[in-house]
Enzyme design. Structure first.
Site, PDB file in Angstrom:
ATOM      1  N   HIS A 133       0.840  -1.198   0.000  1.00 27.78           N
ATOM      2  CA  HIS A 133       0.000   0.000   0.000  1.00 27.78           C
ATOM      3  C   HIS A 133       0.876   1.250   0.000  1.00 27.78           C
ATOM      4  CE1 HIS A 133      -3.118  -2.847   1.362  1.00 27.78           C
ATOM      5  NE2 HIS A 133      -3.970  -1.979   0.858  1.00 27.78           N
ATOM      6  N   LYS A 137      -0.592   4.650   4.652  1.00 28.64           N
ATOM      7  CA  LYS A 137      -1.440   3.672   5.329  1.00 28.64           C
ATOM      8  C   LYS A 137      -0.813   3.305   6.669  1.00 28.64           C
ATOM      9  CE  LYS A 137      -3.960  -0.654   4.721  1.00 28.64           C
ATOM     10  NZ  LYS A 137      -5.214  -0.019   5.178  1.00 28.64           N
TER      11      LYS A 137
END
Length: 221
Positions: A133, A137
């Site tokens: 990600h 995140k």
């Protein structure tokens, strides 16, 4: 996610209507016809059929309580919930229809089913889940990775996890089953965050009017 939901609802032709938007801070009280409320003003929002929640664990309890108080459905994609908050979801499902998912991609919902089937058919194989990600995140492994791991566990596998945080990666999940001489890889790659908002809106439409209970995205496909 909130901005994507608002934009897609404006473009939607299937009767979706936003009656309120809620955020920790608001710059204007009304934006393109939609009243905006701060999270501290949550109880003042007008009547609604379904709440779509992509917040943080700190904001989750208030949204769930409001849905229970009003008998409204809840679609939640808030990850990082505590065990107590997960238990609250189960208790609330006795009174309202709700769906919680770590990932609202319809493709990921299908991936869960494939992972569970593969794990059941490949006893004794190694199972590894690698997720990637963007650098902003916070949780790792991702909620989606943990959910995929739970699906693998239902088939008897014992998953191991690895996380990558780099650049602006929207979301990639690889579930690998390996044994001597061969391996199988099941992969989902998201290239646009709109897929999560579209999946949440799909779930909201399918959830509205249903009997109380805790539903999976797979139940609403």
């Amino acid at each position: 996610m909130g901005q994507a939901l608002l934009r897609l609802c404006r473009e939607d032709s299937s009767g979706c209507e936003v009656v309120a938007a809620v955020a920790s801070k608001v710059a204007a009280r009304v934006v393109e016809g939609v009243p905006h409320f701060t999270s501290a003003e949550l109880t003042g929002v007008p009547a609604f059929d379904v709440a779509i929640d992509f917040s943080l664990p700190e904001g989750f309890d208030a949204v769930l309580a409001l849905c229970e108080a009003r008998g409204a459905a809840l679609v939640s994609g808030t990850t990082g919930l505590s065990d107590a908050q997960k238990a609250r979801l189960d208790a609330a499902a006795a009174h309202i229809p709700l769906v919680w998912a770590s990932n609202f991609s319809l493709g990921v919902a299908v991936l869960h089913e494939l992972v569970a089937r593969a794990a059941a058919l490949l006893p004794g194989w190694d199972c590894d889940i690698v997720e990637a990600h963007h650098t902003r995140k916070l949780d790792a492994p991702s909620g989606t990775a943990l959910t995929l791991g739970a699906a693998a566990e239902t088939g008897g596998a014992h998953p191991h996890y690895a996380s990558i945080r780099a650049g602006d990666i929207v979301g990639e999940h690889l579930v690998q089953f390996a044994t001597a001489g061969e391996r199988i890889e099941l992969v989902h790659r998201a290239t646009n965050r709109d897929i999560f908002a579209r999946g949440a809106l799909h779930a909201a439409r399918r959830l509205n009017g249903r009997a109380p209970g805790r539903y999976r995205i797979a139940d609403l496909l």
